[in-house]
Design a protein around this motif. Structure first.
Motif, PDB file in Angstrom:
ATOM      1  N   PRO A 194       0.844  -1.279   0.041  1.00 14.25           N
ATOM      2  CA  PRO A 194      -0.001  -0.104  -0.091  1.00 14.25           C
ATOM      3  C   PRO A 194       0.926   1.377  -0.004  1.00 14.25           C
ATOM      4  CG  PRO A 194      -0.026  -0.982   2.369  1.00 14.25           C
ATOM      5  CD  PRO A 194       0.697  -2.035   1.244  1.00 14.25           C
ATOM      6  N   ASP A 195       0.622   2.083  -0.694  1.00 13.73           N
ATOM      7  CA  ASP A 195       1.138   3.436  -0.779  1.00 13.73           C
ATOM      8  C   ASP A 195       0.727   4.403   0.346  1.00 13.73           C
ATOM      9  OD1 ASP A 195      -1.179   4.740  -1.482  1.00 13.73           O
ATOM     10  OD2 ASP A 195      -0.708   4.622  -3.574  1.00 13.73           O
ATOM     11  N   ARG A 196       1.652   5.405   0.561  1.00 10.72           N
ATOM     12  CA  ARG A 196       1.337   6.409   1.918  1.00 10.72           C
ATOM     13  C   ARG A 196      -0.088   6.854   1.533  1.00 10.72           C
ATOM     14  NH1 ARG A 196       0.545  11.239   2.498  1.00 10.72           N
ATOM     15  NH2 ARG A 196       0.800  11.623   0.384  1.00 10.72           N
ATOM     16  N   GLU A 197      -0.518   7.123   0.572  1.00  3.55           N
ATOM     17  CA  GLU A 197      -2.005   7.906   0.685  1.00  3.55           C
ATOM     18  C   GLU A 197      -2.931   6.770   1.169  1.00  3.55           C
ATOM     19  OE1 GLU A 197      -4.787  10.879  -1.702  1.00  3.55           O
ATOM     20  OE2 GLU A 197      -3.175  10.117  -2.855  1.00  3.55           O
ATOM     21  N   LEU A 198      -2.910   5.588   0.670  1.00  4.72           N
ATOM     22  CA  LEU A 198      -3.785   4.507   0.850  1.00  4.72           C
ATOM     23  C   LEU A 198      -3.529   4.286   2.475  1.00  4.72           C
ATOM     24  CD1 LEU A 198      -5.700   2.190   0.420  1.00  4.72           C
ATOM     25  CD2 LEU A 198      -3.931   0.650  -0.503  1.00  4.72           C
ATOM     26  N   ARG A 199      -2.518   3.925   2.794  1.00  2.33           N
ATOM     27  CA  ARG A 199      -2.247   3.739   4.251  1.00  2.33           C
ATOM     28  C   ARG A 199      -2.868   4.777   5.200  1.00  2.33           C
ATOM     29  NH1 ARG A 199       3.065   2.872   2.610  1.00  2.33           N
ATOM     30  NH2 ARG A 199       3.682   4.858   3.791  1.00  2.33           N
ATOM     31  N   GLU A 200      -2.913   6.173   4.880  1.00  2.00           N
ATOM     32  CA  GLU A 200      -3.347   7.201   5.613  1.00  2.00           C
ATOM     33  C   GLU A 200      -4.846   7.047   5.478  1.00  2.00           C
ATOM     34  OE1 GLU A 200      -4.313  10.336   7.956  1.00  2.00           O
ATOM     35  OE2 GLU A 200      -2.346   9.297   7.692  1.00  2.00           O
ATOM     36  N   MET A 201      -5.474   6.832   4.472  1.00  2.00           N
ATOM     37  CA  MET A 201      -6.958   6.643   4.238  1.00  2.00           C
ATOM     38  C   MET A 201      -7.453   5.601   5.015  1.00  2.00           C
ATOM     39  SD  MET A 201      -9.355   6.138   0.913  1.00  2.00           S
ATOM     40  CE  MET A 201      -8.914   4.379   0.921  1.00  2.00           C
ATOM     41  N   LEU A 202      -6.920   4.345   5.192  1.00  2.00           N
ATOM     42  CA  LEU A 202      -7.252   3.465   5.827  1.00  2.00           C
ATOM     43  C   LEU A 202      -7.150   3.616   7.372  1.00  2.00           C
ATOM     44  CD1 LEU A 202      -6.057   0.181   3.770  1.00  2.00           C
ATOM     45  CD2 LEU A 202      -8.339   1.537   3.466  1.00  2.00           C
ATOM     46  N   ARG A 203      -6.297   4.265   7.818  1.00  2.00           N
ATOM     47  CA  ARG A 203      -6.118   4.460   9.264  1.00  2.00           C
ATOM     48  C   ARG A 203      -7.391   5.379   9.790  1.00  2.00           C
ATOM     49  NH1 ARG A 203      -0.386   4.857   8.500  1.00  2.00           N
ATOM     50  NH2 ARG A 203      -0.304   7.126   7.742  1.00  2.00           N
ATOM     51  N   GLN A 204      -8.009   6.106   8.758  1.00  2.00           N
ATOM     52  CA  GLN A 204      -9.121   6.958   9.217  1.00  2.00           C
ATOM     53  C   GLN A 204     -10.419   6.268   9.110  1.00  2.00           C
ATOM     54  OE1 GLN A 204      -9.103  10.847   6.900  1.00  2.00           O
ATOM     55  NE2 GLN A 204      -6.849  10.805   6.920  1.00  2.00           N
ATOM     56  N   VAL A 205     -10.608   4.917   8.802  1.00  2.00           N
ATOM     57  CA  VAL A 205     -11.634   4.039   8.865  1.00  2.00           C
ATOM     58  C   VAL A 205     -12.042   3.968  10.282  1.00  2.00           C
ATOM     59  CG1 VAL A 205     -12.813   1.900   8.722  1.00  2.00           C
ATOM     60  CG2 VAL A 205     -11.441   2.758   6.877  1.00  2.00           C
ATOM     61  N   ASP A 206     -13.494   4.477  10.805  1.00  2.00           N
ATOM     62  CA  ASP A 206     -13.822   4.780  12.161  1.00  2.00           C
ATOM     63  C   ASP A 206     -14.646   3.857  12.695  1.00  2.00           C
ATOM     64  OD1 ASP A 206     -14.412   5.910  14.419  1.00  2.00           O
ATOM     65  OD2 ASP A 206     -14.529   7.841  14.107  1.00  2.00           O
ATOM     66  N   PRO A 207     -14.481   2.693  13.593  1.00  2.00           N
ATOM     67  CA  PRO A 207     -15.388   1.982  13.991  1.00  2.00           C
ATOM     68  C   PRO A 207     -16.487   2.699  14.424  1.00  2.00           C
ATOM     69  CG  PRO A 207     -13.245   1.319  14.772  1.00  2.00           C
ATOM     70  CD  PRO A 207     -13.190   2.506  14.168  1.00  2.00           C
ATOM     71  N   ARG A 208     -16.522   3.817  15.259  1.00  2.00           N
ATOM     72  CA  ARG A 208     -17.578   4.450  15.923  1.00  2.00           C
ATOM     73  C   ARG A 208     -18.755   4.915  14.933  1.00  2.00           C
ATOM     74  NH1 ARG A 208     -13.803   8.371  19.084  1.00  2.00           N
ATOM     75  NH2 ARG A 208     -13.026   8.579  16.758  1.00  2.00           N
ATOM     76  N   ARG A 209     -18.118   5.578  13.758  1.00  2.00           N
ATOM     77  CA  ARG A 209     -19.088   5.894  12.847  1.00  2.00           C
ATOM     78  C   ARG A 209     -19.774   4.825  12.127  1.00  2.00           C
ATOM     79  NH1 ARG A 209     -18.627  10.944  10.308  1.00  2.00           N
ATOM     80  NH2 ARG A 209     -16.985  12.226  11.014  1.00  2.00           N
ATOM     81  N   ILE A 210     -19.109   3.503  12.012  1.00  2.00           N
ATOM     82  CA  ILE A 210     -19.668   2.278  11.568  1.00  2.00           C
ATOM     83  C   ILE A 210     -20.667   1.788  12.478  1.00  2.00           C
ATOM     84  CG2 ILE A 210     -19.239  -0.112  11.142  1.00  2.00           C
ATOM     85  CD1 ILE A 210     -16.428   0.973   9.760  1.00  2.00           C
ATOM     86  N   GLU A 211     -20.456   1.704  13.711  1.00  2.00           N
ATOM     87  CA  GLU A 211     -21.466   1.407  14.578  1.00  2.00           C
ATOM     88  C   GLU A 211     -22.550   2.296  14.732  1.00  2.00           C
ATOM     89  OE1 GLU A 211     -22.073   0.813  19.485  1.00  2.00           O
ATOM     90  OE2 GLU A 211     -19.950   1.377  18.748  1.00  2.00           O
ATOM     91  N   ALA A 212     -22.487   3.750  14.622  1.00  2.00           N
ATOM     92  CA  ALA A 212     -23.518   4.462  14.560  1.00  2.00           C
ATOM     93  C   ALA A 212     -24.309   4.160  13.431  1.00  2.00           C
ATOM     94  CB  ALA A 212     -23.136   6.055  14.594  1.00  2.00           C
ATOM     95  N   ILE A 213     -23.877   3.891  12.168  1.00  2.00           N
ATOM     96  CA  ILE A 213     -24.719   3.546  11.125  1.00  2.00           C
ATOM     97  C   ILE A 213     -25.702   2.430  11.387  1.00  2.00           C
ATOM     98  CG2 ILE A 213     -24.645   3.007   8.702  1.00  2.00           C
ATOM     99  CD1 ILE A 213     -22.027   4.911   8.372  1.00  2.00           C
ATOM    100  N   VAL A 214     -24.908   1.346  11.629  1.00  2.00           N
ATOM    101  CA  VAL A 214     -25.646   0.087  12.006  1.00  2.00           C
ATOM    102  C   VAL A 214     -26.616   0.297  12.845  1.00  2.00           C
ATOM    103  CG1 VAL A 214     -25.313  -2.227  12.907  1.00  2.00           C
ATOM    104  CG2 VAL A 214     -23.487  -1.215  11.389  1.00  2.00           C
ATOM    105  N   ARG A 215     -26.587   1.068  14.011  1.00  2.00           N
ATOM    106  CA  ARG A 215     -27.403   1.011  14.796  1.00  2.00           C
ATOM    107  C   ARG A 215     -28.511   2.074  14.428  1.00  2.00           C
ATOM    108  NH1 ARG A 215     -26.443  -0.907  19.883  1.00  2.00           N
ATOM    109  NH2 ARG A 215     -24.327  -1.652  20.354  1.00  2.00           N
ATOM    110  N   ARG A 216     -28.340   2.957  13.659  1.00  2.00           N
ATOM    111  CA  ARG A 216     -29.405   3.942  13.170  1.00  2.00           C
ATOM    112  C   ARG A 216     -30.050   3.101  12.197  1.00  2.00           C
ATOM    113  NH1 ARG A 216     -33.184   5.678  13.173  1.00  2.00           N
ATOM    114  NH2 ARG A 216     -34.036   7.882  12.580  1.00  2.00           N
ATOM    115  N   LEU A 217     -29.746   2.414  11.283  1.00  2.00           N
ATOM    116  CA  LEU A 217     -30.680   1.510  10.390  1.00  2.00           C
ATOM    117  C   LEU A 217     -31.228   0.531  11.045  1.00  2.00           C
ATOM    118  CD1 LEU A 217     -27.916   1.152   7.525  1.00  2.00           C
ATOM    119  CD2 LEU A 217     -29.652   2.302   7.523  1.00  2.00           C
ATOM    120  N   ALA A 218     -30.632  -0.093  11.985  1.00  2.00           N
ATOM    121  CA  ALA A 218     -31.642  -1.133  12.859  1.00  2.00           C
ATOM    122  C   ALA A 218     -32.785  -0.345  13.434  1.00  2.00           C
ATOM    123  CB  ALA A 218     -30.503  -1.914  13.759  1.00  2.00           C
ATOM    124  N   ALA A 219     -32.550   0.988  13.989  1.00  2.00           N
ATOM    125  CA  ALA A 219     -33.470   1.872  14.763  1.00  2.00           C
ATOM    126  C   ALA A 219     -34.767   2.082  13.785  1.00  2.00           C
ATOM    127  CB  ALA A 219     -32.996   2.867  15.280  1.00  2.00           C
TER     128      ALA A 219
END
Length: 482
Positions: A60-85
């Motif tokens: 992976p190049d530098r830009e890809l590594r930086e983007m993947l570091r920004q994947v946020d489990p908290r945002r993902i959790e918020a999306i899953v819980r909102r859709l379930a709601a």
């Protein structure tokens, strides 16, 4: 960034010499090169010796590594819980209730994707892609089906397109029950969360090719939404070179408690769904059952996404999908495009397609509490590594042919030159016919024909493009021709 290392030179003289890097740079596109013959047969424990260097993963190049570091489990959790709601997101549920039903979920996803698109400088557009499905299997009355589609237009190769989907509809035990609570956390709010998080992160980053992020509807009723999306892309003349369905990517825990939190399955078909009788006859004659475009796409995913940046192992499954199940990648396979399906490594069927209930002390139902949001984030990183590498690298070579007009013990390959402005050249790959992965790589320069001193009867060949930044394309498997 991918390595441009060409590896060690042949260690013994031969009656043929391989086209040098300097000669390749000046050769006409019809130039032909010859490559040294195999030195010794491979053993079960060692890769084959012969021309080229051992195949290596693309780093992976530098830009890809930086983007993947920004994947946020908290945002993902918020999306899953909102859709379930939203209670239920069944395809036949309410489309105009602002709080409950598939319409409320549709509008919420649309609004979030519009927020992400605002950071794209106009490159990302978001639409509600709707049509009326007339009565059909699992659709008793005419029903509006709507996909929520965010398109990030490529800057230099906008017609070359890659698609990632999750389906936002849900169901319970009775597939026609549009009233009962169907939270659909794992199946498939998890996949929608992957799509939305990648749309957020990629919106602000220009890509060479176009990436389509889609939350599709009516998967549970029969893949209706994804079929319509694929048909629209086909009608628009899009050159779809890869598609991923994320369906049930929310947990790594099986029904017996077994956990495998650092692996994801990738289902990739062998014999193409859209294969014609003539293509089947050719395949039966020369092989290639393990070399469909979808299998090449799956190999590419392993090449770019199994690394410390994702923290994941991609377990490629040599099937179109699981027994008794099918996901939205099938709609793209039917159009003749490479497509594969991500899903969790172990499934707990008590939390899929089940009425929400407690029975004999066990909780049934697809509830957010049974999801692992860190795991979903890692799946998103795998998808992100694949999509970024595809969209920033050159396209898969077209018109790849293995010349079969003469009986000869060497092999001539031809292909069409791509139009990417940063195209550097091509590589020939080969492997033993019993090997599942490409084993050796021969850089051949910016040419469209090459001759290799290996018998086409004994090994499999492929061709891939290389960009100036070292990024590679998926491999094209050549067809017999002249």
């Amino acid at each position: 960034m991918g390595s441009d290392d060409t590896g060690a030179k042949p260690t013994r003289s031969t009656r043929r010499t391989f086209l040098s890097a300097s000669a390749a740079a000046t050769a006409a596109t019809a130039a032909t090169a010859a490559v040294p013959a195999l030195a010794a047969p491979a053993t079960a424990d060692a890769p084959p010796s012969g021309p080229g260097r051992p195949a290596r993963p693309q780093r992976p190049d530098r830009e890809l590594r930086e983007m993947l570091r920004q994947v946020d489990p908290r945002r993902i959790e918020a999306i899953v819980r909102r859709l379930a709601a939203f209670g239920t997101r069944h395809t036949l549920s309410s489309q105009d209730d602002p709080q409950r039903g598939i319409g409320a979920a549709r509008d919420w996803i649309f609004a979030r994707l519009q927020e992400y698109a605002a950071a794209s400088g106009g490159r990302m557009t978001v639409e509600l892609q709707s049509y009326i499905q007339q009565p059909a299997s699992r659709i008793p009355t005419a029903t509006r089906i709507t996909n929520v589609v965010a398109t990030l237009r490529g800057t230099t190769s906008p017609n070359r397109t890659y698609v990632v989907t999750g389906h936002y509809d849900s169901r319970v035990t009775d597939v026609m029950d549009a009233v009962s609570d169907a939270p659909g956390a794992d199946d498939d709010a998890s996949g929608v969360a992957v799509v939305m998080e990648l749309a957020r992160l990629m919106a602000s980053r220009p890509t060479a090719a176009t990436v389509v992020f889609a939350a599709v509807a009516a998967e549970e009723q029969g893949l209706y939404g994804s079929a319509y999306l694929a048909q629209q892309l086909k009608a628009a003349g899009a050159d779809v070179q890869g598609m991923f369905s994320n369906d049930i990517v929310g947990s790594s825990t099986a029904d017996d408690g077994t956990r495998d939190p650092y692996a994801v399955r990738l289902f990739a078909e062998g014999v193409p769904t859209a294969e014609t009788p003539a293509e089947a006859s050719t395949r039966q004659s020369v092989g290639g059952e393990n070399d469909s475009p979808s299998r090449q796409l799956a190999r590419f995913v392993r090449d770019v996404a199994e690394n410390a940046t994702t923290g994941m192992r991609v377990r490629v499954i040599y099937r179109r999908d699981r027994y008794l199940r099918g996901s939205d990648h099938i709609s793209f396979l039917r159009q003749g495009w490479p497509a594969a399906r991500f899903t969790e490594p172990n499934e707990d069927f008590a939390h899929q397609h089940q009425d929400v209930r407690v029975q004999d002390g066990q909780q049934f139902g697809d509830l957010p509490e049974f999801c692992d949001f860190g795991y979903i984030a890692r799946v998103a990183r795998v998808n992100g590594a694949a999509l970024w590498s595809l969209a920033q690298g050159p396209g898969t070579p077209k018109g790849a042919i293995i010349v079969t007009t003469d009986l000869t013990n060497n092999t001539t390959l031809r292909w069409q030159r791509g139009t990417e402005p940063d195209l550097a050249g091509y590589e020939v790959l080969w492997r033993e016919t019993t090997a599942a992965e490409w084993q050796r790589v021969i850089p051949v320069g910016d040419v469209t024909e090459v001759s290799v001193d290996l018998s086409k009867d004994n090994v499999f060949f492929g061709i891939r493009a290389v960009g100036r930044d070292g990024l590679r394309s998926p491999v094209a498997f050549p067809r017999p021709g002249s």
